[in-house]
Enzyme design. Structure first.
Site, PDB file in Angstrom:
ATOM      1  CG  HIS A  99       5.614  -1.798  10.182  1.00 18.87           C
ATOM      2  ND1 HIS A  99       4.304  -1.627  10.737  1.00 18.87           N
ATOM      3  CD2 HIS A  99       5.316  -1.849   8.876  1.00 18.87           C
ATOM      4  CE1 HIS A  99       3.340  -1.795   9.591  1.00 18.87           C
ATOM      5  NE2 HIS A  99       3.935  -2.110   8.559  1.00 18.87           N
ATOM      6  CG  ASP A 150       2.289   1.844   7.850  1.00 21.80           C
ATOM      7  OD1 ASP A 150       2.102   3.049   8.023  1.00 21.80           O
ATOM      8  OD2 ASP A 150       2.117   0.690   7.320  1.00 21.80           O
ATOM      9  CG  HIS A 190      -1.214   4.824   6.853  1.00 28.94           C
ATOM     10  ND1 HIS A 190      -2.049   3.919   5.973  1.00 28.94           N
ATOM     11  CD2 HIS A 190      -0.390   3.710   7.298  1.00 28.94           C
ATOM     12  CE1 HIS A 190      -1.707   2.780   5.826  1.00 28.94           C
ATOM     13  NE2 HIS A 190      -0.643   2.520   6.628  1.00 28.94           N
ATOM     14  CG  ASP A 201      -0.710  -0.359   2.735  1.00 30.36           C
ATOM     15  OD1 ASP A 201       0.509  -0.946   2.580  1.00 30.36           O
ATOM     16  OD2 ASP A 201      -0.761   0.384   3.530  1.00 30.36           O
ATOM     17  CG  HIS A 202       3.329   2.345   2.749  1.00 28.47           C
ATOM     18  ND1 HIS A 202       3.372   3.504   3.533  1.00 28.47           N
ATOM     19  CD2 HIS A 202       2.659   1.482   3.367  1.00 28.47           C
ATOM     20  CE1 HIS A 202       2.529   3.397   4.684  1.00 28.47           C
ATOM     21  NE2 HIS A 202       2.070   2.161   4.751  1.00 28.47           N
TER      22      HIS A 202
END
Length: 291
Positions: A150, A173, A241, A64-65
């Protein structure tokens, strides 16, 4: 120094919150942090474009990044970019970028041969893998990579942008991370992810309690992020986010305010923070923050 939230969402699909990405403008240069879905459209919406990006900083290699990295590269070429795409990221970024370009090579070779564009320089990648504490300098601006928590992802960063006058920190994250808090001390803005656990309910066939627990374990909970901002002595907390992408904004604000007395912004796509004027713009709204 200006920050524009390009995408404030997560892997969940949303027409309001695109994939994770932020833009930092400093002087006449544009720096991109992460490259989530829809980033090239949001760049145009923010008055920028891929061809103008000085460098891309990837926080980590979750899909997603970085899912729109190839779209960024090709659209920048179409826009007339005249320099290689400069990319910074954690260990594994070089292999990922090389694999991505190899995957698309047949299609790209056909485009190059048929379209006869004047240059292919924009399709070249200049990739640098960072380690914890590495500092990239561009004149008076420094960008510091901070290893965040993370796990089980073993290589994930937050970034601190500092020009000697203003500082902006991006969490990437992470679970609660003392190292990030120390690095972000006194930042004009702390742009931080937010996992809203009270909104994440078990759905048969989609996610169970174990899934929710495991995902929550490597993010910062909505009941923790205010403490992070307070301990970092941030002058402003900008939440982004969001997991999930739909939530009760007032309840979230109440949770964060219980621990942090400073300005709290529940981020929206294309919301912009200006560290010099201490102001927020979003659509037609202009909001002044305390000096």
């Amino acid at each position: 120094m200006q920050v524009t939230l390009l995408g404030t969402g997560c892997p969940q699909v949303s027409t309001d919150r695109y994939g994770p990405a932020s833009l930092l403008d400093w002087q006449d240069k544009h720096y991109l942090i992460d490259c989530g879905s829809g980033v090239t459209q949001r760049l145009l919406g923010a008055g920028s474009a891929g061809k103008r990006i000085e460098a891309l900083f990837l926080t980590h290699l979750h899909s997603d990044h970085l899912v729109d990295l190839y779209q960024l590269i090709v659209s920048s070429w179409h826009q007339g970019r005249d320099k290689p795409q400069r990319i910074y990221g954690p260990r594994g970024t070089k292999a990922y970028a090389a694999g991505l370009m190899a995957l698309w090579k047949p299609e790209l070779d056909a485009r190059i041969a048929h379209e006869k564009r004047p240059s292919t320089t924009a399709l070249q990648l200049d990739v640098t893998e960072l380690q914890d504490g590495d500092v990239i300098r561009d004149g008076a601006l420094s960008i510091t990579a901070i290893a965040v928590r993370h796990q089980p992802v073993t290589a994930a960063f937050g970034y601190v942008f500092d020009d000697g006058t203003h500082r902006v920190a991006f969490s990437g994250d992470t679970a609660y991370c003392p190292e990030l808090i120390a690095a972000a001390k006194g930042a004009d803005a702390l742009v931080h992810e937010c996992f809203i656990h009270r909104e994440m309910l078990a759905l048969p066939g989609v996610r169970g309690p174990e899934t929710i627990q495991n995902v929550a374990a490597y993010h910062t909970l909505s009941t923790e992020v205010g403490k992070v901002a307070r301990e970092a002595q941030a002058k402003c907390l900008i939440l982004n986010h969001f997991v999930p992408v739909v939530f009760d904004r007032m309840k979230l604000l109440d949770e964060v305010r219980a621990d942090f007395a400073g300005p709290v912004l529940i981020g929206e796509d294309l919301m912009r923070f200006d560290s010099t004027s201490r102001s927020i713009t979003h659509r037609d709204a202009l909001i002044a923050l305390p000096q």
